[in-house]
Scaffold this active site. Structure first.
Site, mmCIF file in Angstrom:
data_model
loop_
_atom_site.group_PDB
_atom_site.id
_atom_site.type_symbol
_atom_site.label_atom_id
_atom_site.label_comp_id
_atom_site.label_asym_id
_atom_site.label_seq_id
_atom_site.Cartn_x
_atom_site.Cartn_y
_atom_site.Cartn_z
ATOM 1 N N GLY A 113 2.938 0.066 36.688
ATOM 2 C CA GLY A 113 3.506 0.905 37.345
ATOM 3 C C GLY A 113 4.113 2.100 36.366
ATOM 4 N N GLY B 194 7.669 3.803 36.168
ATOM 5 C CA GLY B 194 9.115 4.068 36.756
ATOM 6 C C GLY B 194 9.655 5.444 36.548
ATOM 7 N N GLY B 195 10.862 5.429 36.658
ATOM 8 C CA GLY B 195 11.808 6.897 36.909
ATOM 9 C C GLY B 195 11.432 7.553 35.513
ATOM 10 N N PHE B 196 11.463 6.791 34.283
ATOM 11 C CA PHE B 196 11.413 7.498 33.050
ATOM 12 C C PHE B 196 10.624 6.853 32.065
ATOM 13 C CE2 PHE B 196 15.371 5.128 33.754
ATOM 14 C CZ PHE B 196 15.094 3.823 33.123
ATOM 15 N N GLY B 197 9.393 6.010 32.518
ATOM 16 C CA GLY B 197 8.432 5.722 31.611
ATOM 17 C C GLY B 197 7.478 4.383 32.114
ATOM 18 N N PRO B 198 6.826 3.837 31.400
ATOM 19 C CA PRO B 198 5.887 2.903 32.046
ATOM 20 C C PRO B 198 6.566 1.453 32.399
ATOM 21 C CG PRO B 198 5.173 3.239 29.717
ATOM 22 C CD PRO B 198 6.275 4.374 30.102
ATOM 23 N N VAL B 199 6.067 0.689 33.259
ATOM 24 C CA VAL B 199 6.555 -0.506 33.392
ATOM 25 C C VAL B 199 5.526 -1.359 33.421
ATOM 26 C CG1 VAL B 199 7.906 -1.924 35.267
ATOM 27 C CG2 VAL B 199 8.248 0.592 35.370
ATOM 28 N N LYS C 274 10.703 -2.296 31.527
ATOM 29 C CA LYS C 274 10.866 -0.801 31.831
ATOM 30 C C LYS C 274 10.808 -0.188 30.567
ATOM 31 C CE LYS C 274 12.806 1.714 35.654
ATOM 32 N NZ LYS C 274 13.803 1.824 36.698
ATOM 33 N N ASP D 148 17.940 8.962 45.229
ATOM 34 C CA ASP D 148 16.524 8.984 45.230
ATOM 35 C C ASP D 148 15.902 7.779 45.794
ATOM 36 O OD1 ASP D 148 13.805 10.092 44.579
ATOM 37 O OD2 ASP D 148 13.932 9.397 42.678
#
Ligand SMILES: *[C@@H]1O[C@H](CO)[C@@H](O)[C@H](O)[C@H]1NC(C)=O
Ligand SMILES: *[C@@H]1O[C@H](CO)[C@@H](O)[C@H](O)[C@H]1NC(C)=O
Ligand SMILES: *[C@@H]1O[C@H](CO)[C@@H](O)[C@H](O)[C@H]1NC(C)=O
Length: 824
Positions: free
Chosen positions: A514, A516-521, A535, A632
């Site tokens: 996925g 995430g908030g600031f990059g890929p996971v 993350k 959020d």
């Protein structure tokens, strides 16, 4: 025969049309003014020069009576903002409106009797009446070079509407007061029971009265707004102020954008309402109302009582006060109020105690001084034995001025962004308490030192062990420069890049789970067989670095079974990564909004998830030693483990607060449309109650299986909140549910959960329950309060045209966390 008849009819029609056209032509020349030679008949109108307002005869509601009034000209719904002959209606359409006798306006009936007229003290030779675009009807001397020199103006004789540019209050030179009075009813504009005043006896405050009895007051003006109306302080529609000088004291407001139509009214049952016109489909929307709740009722908790809407019972005594009539108090009869635990004794020297977060008490009879500072104010109050309390007049720039009370303190409530007040206390109250405090302090100090010693010992022991086990493991310190999560040093287990590269199969696409908030996971498998989620901070986003650090400092020290657990981090040159426990069932949105998977999610599981999120959030809000607002919360940020236990994740936007702070204000609104509360989206005010709002949206989504944003219904334009609210009001809440197993056995529980969801999304933050009450409500069977109207129940509400949206964060589900940078 037949033909002749129709010819005759045609020529009659022709004549009639010509006559009416002549009438219209006569009127057209009239434009926005009325001279003594002109007469306004029933059916004619005067339109202001910009076309904003019209004046003419009308019948209100279902009544057949005729009144002369002013209404908005550009909107379809006739909205009357001023009435001339409110007490003396005409019963037929033969009335006229004209200028008589050198400058008086009059309404005249069919038999030429004056049923209503103005009386100005001056008269002039050449008067003219003009309807201004503001809605003000003025009479002036046509020869006067000063166009602002009015002999008479409707703004000084308002009915139930307070319009931009009006001065609500007192002119001490003419000894005239301008105040609003309600209509008797929807059909009857004659003077009703309620009035609204700017009360200058003491420091100015707005008051709503029924007859002579005070019903509600806004609290004193504090330079930014009224002490008791925190909601209205910041808005994009109008700016307002109180003007005080030796000639006059009044309250007025101006519209910030002149193409927005906004008005304030006093309704027939004594409610003050601020309305703003949206468009033809939505019509008028209420922006502010008062009273908001029972705590707004004047003196609800009696003298020295304090009302707190989130408490049950609502009333309490101020600290160091006790009920005057304890038995009555028990029975929720609060009329007698509270008395001091220790009576004042001025000769022995009193002291002042600070109370915070309050709407300041009734200021009638108060005195004030704008040039004193708070310290001088306190000294002054101390010297006069009848001075009972003091506070800053103006809260801007750290506070200035001096407001003094003499006598009992009435009508205090707890409000968000409330103020400080210093209340006179017998010195013995403080001293005895002070001694106790000192003792406790000393004991705490000793205890603390012992604990510290123990902790240090344990820490070094553990550290040694970790070092031995992890071999190359080091510790990483991340210091956050932004104020988001103040300067906090965080120590975390450190993973090395090689082992993470190996665990994630070189960060292969196959392992990506996925965004995430600031990059890929990525999913990873550690050597021992433990599954992890890694993350990564993408190197491109500057924003991301802050959010990354924020997440580390927020979550590193938290542990709760409904929060995702951070195992460690990895920092290698430009690469920054966080390592989490892996969640087998990924995020809630992937199951909830998938038609196939969601049918497997039965009611007990859904309820389990709702409960878990509530507990996780309650922990963040009040149980952890930090107070954290997530900001959020949404379905894609709820992760599910193999047993479908929900875990809150993604703390990139979270904010940490000190023990007493409950919220803040920001210029940078971040969050996700569809989950953000109105006060946060519009005004940038966030608090635990904005998380409660998002939680409420989640609850309704979990129950219905539908997304709030993007919700479509063939019968209406409402979003999921609006739909749920409509069904709830009509007693059809069960129709909200999606189809999934386990429904039939738990109908009452489901209905209850829907109501709890609706309570959480109520428009006003103070109406929403705290997360601890939510957990209680979910867990028991007690009676729930009725839910009031939700905020943002139409999709359109959530998007304001004047804010620029910059999306900085993407997620796997197209639901984008956004940042709003707006003029706020
Ligand atoms: C004023 O409001 C109108 C209508 O809502 C809007 O189109 C316009 O952009 C606004 N102007 C400013 C300066 O905000
Ligand atoms: C008057 O205003 C109050 C407060 O806004 C509201 O609760 C009430 O329903 C209104 N009454 C009418 C008749 O509109
Ligand atoms: C204390 O204040 C009250 C109210 O302003 C005033 O009437 C009284 O004279 C003052 N007393 C003294 C001793 O100054």
């Amino acid at each position: 025969m037949n033909i002749r008849w129709s010819k005759c009819y045609m020529s009659f029609h022709f004549i009639a049309t010509t006559i009416s056209l002549l009438f219209v032509a006569r009127l057209l020349q009239a434009t926005d003014i009325l001279t003594p030679s002109q007469v306004l008949r029933d059916g004619d109108t005067i339109i202001s020069s910009g076309g904003d307002v019209a004046l003419g005869f009308f019948s209100p509601g279902k009544s057949n009576n005729r009144y002369v009034g002013i209404w908005y000209n550009k909107i379809k719904v006739q909205t009357v903002i001023w009435v001339a002959n409110r007490e003396t209606p005409l019963t037929n359409t033969s009335g006229m409106f004209k200028l008589i006798e050198r400058g008086f306006l009059a309404v005249i009936d069919g038999s030429n009797r004056v049923v209503w007229s103005t009386n100005s003290s001056e008269t002039v030779q050449n008067p003219v009446a003009q309807l201004l675009d503001t809605g003000n009807l003025v009479v002036k001397d046509a020869n006067d070079p000063n166009p602002e020199n009015f002999l008479w103006q409707s703004f000084e004789h308002p009915t139930d509407h307070f319009l931009a540019g009006m001065k609500l209050g007192w002119n001490f030179i003419t000894r005239r007061e301008v105040y609003l009075s309600s209509w008797k009813s929807y059909d009857d504009p004659s003077t009703g029971d309620y009035t609204i005043h700017c009360d200058p006896s003491g420091y100015p405050q707005l008051t709503i009265k029924k007859g002579d009895a005070l019903q509600l007051r806004t609290g004193p003006w504090n330079g930014v707004g009224f002490s008791g109306v925190p909601n209205g302080r910041k808005n994009t529609i109008y700016s307002f102020e109180v003007v005080m000088n030796e000639n006059e004291t009044y309250y007025h407001y101006e519209l910030l954008n002149h193409s927005v139509i906004s008005r304030y009214t006093l309704n027939e049952s004594g409610g003050g309402q601020r309305w703003t016109w949206v468009d033809d489909t939505q019509g008028w929307v209420i922006y502010l109302t008062s009273p908001i709740d029972s705590c707004d009722t004047y003196g609800f908790c009696g003298v020295h009582g304090s009302c707190d809407i989130v408490n049950s019972p609502l009333c309490g005594c101020l600290d160091r006060f006790m009920p005057e009539d304890p038995i009555g108090w028990q029975r929720t009869d609060w009329s007698k109020g509270c008395v001091r635990r220790t009576p004042l004794n001025c000769s022995k020297g009193d002291v002042f105690l600070k109370y915070s977060g309050l709407k300041l008490p009734d200021t009638r009879g108060s005195r004030f001084n704008v040039s004193m500072n708070l310290e001088e104010c306190g000294a002054f109050c101390l010297k006069n034995c009848s001075c009972t309390a003091y506070a800053s007049l103006d809260i801007r720039n750290g506070g200035s001025g001096c407001l003094l009370w003499f006598g009992e303190l009435v009508d205090i409530r707890v409000v968000s962004q409330g103020e400080d007040i210093y209340i006179r206390m017998a010195s013995s109250e403080i001293n005895s308490k002070g001694m106790k405090h000192k003792l406790i302090l000393i004991l705490a100090l000793i205890g603390g030192m012992i604990l510290l010693g123990l902790c240090l010992m344990l820490y070094f022991k553990k550290r040694k062990k970790t070092n031995q086990l992890a071999g190359r493991a080091r510790s990483l310190s991340l210091t956050n420069k932004k104020d988001e999560c103040h300067d906090r040093e965080v120590e975390l287990p450190l993973f090395d890049l090689n082992s993470l590269t190996e665990a994630t199969d070189n960060f292969s696409l196959r392992n990506k789970i996925g965004e995430g908030g600031f990059g890929p996971v990525y999913k990873g498998l550690l050597e021992g067989g433990k599954e992890i989620a890694v993350k990564c901070l993408s190197q491109t986003s500057l924003q991301g670095v802050d959010e990354f650090k924020n997440e580390v400092s927020c979550i590193a020290k938290l542990q709760h079974r409904n929060l995702v657990r951070l195992l460690g981090c990895c920092s290698h040159g430009e690469e920054n990564m966080l390592v989490y426990e892996y969640m087998t069932n990924k995020s809630l949105d992937l199951i909830l909004f998938d038609p196939l998977k969601s049918s497997l999610l039965d009611w007990p599981k859904r309820f389990h998830i709702i409960n878990g999120i509530a507990r996780g959030l309650m922990y963040l809000h009040q149980d952890s030693y930090l107070r954290i607002i997530h900001r959020d919360l949404k379905a894609s940020n709820i992760l599910l483990d193999s047993d479908m236990n929900p875990k809150i994740s993604d703390f990139g936007l979270a904010r940490i607060f000190g023990g007493n702070e409950t919220g803040a204000n920001t210029n940078r609104v971040v969050g996700t449309y569809g989950y953000m509360s109105p006060e946060y989206t519009i005004e940038g005010i966030f608090s635990v109650k904005s998380d409660v709002f998002s939680f409420g949206v989640l609850v309704l989504e979990i129950i219905s299986g539908k997304k709030n944003r993007g919700f479509l219904h063939r019968d209406h334009q409402l979003n999921l909140l609006g739909h749920a609210w409509m069904l709830y009001k009509e007693g059809r809440s069960l129709e909200l549910m999606g189809s999934y197993p386990g429904i039939s056995l738990c109908l009452s529980k489901i209905l209850r959960s829907i109501q709890i969801g609706l309570l959480c999304v109520q428009q006003y933050p103070e109406d929403r329950p705290s997360m601890s009450s939510v957990v209680l409500m979910l867990g028991n069977e007690g009676v729930l309060p009725e839910a009031k109207q939700p905020g943002f129940f139409t999709e359109r509400d959530a998007l304001k045209p004047d804010t620029s949206v910059s999306s900085n964060v993407a997620s796997s589900t197209n639901e984008v966390s956004i940042t709003l940078l707006g003029p706020r």
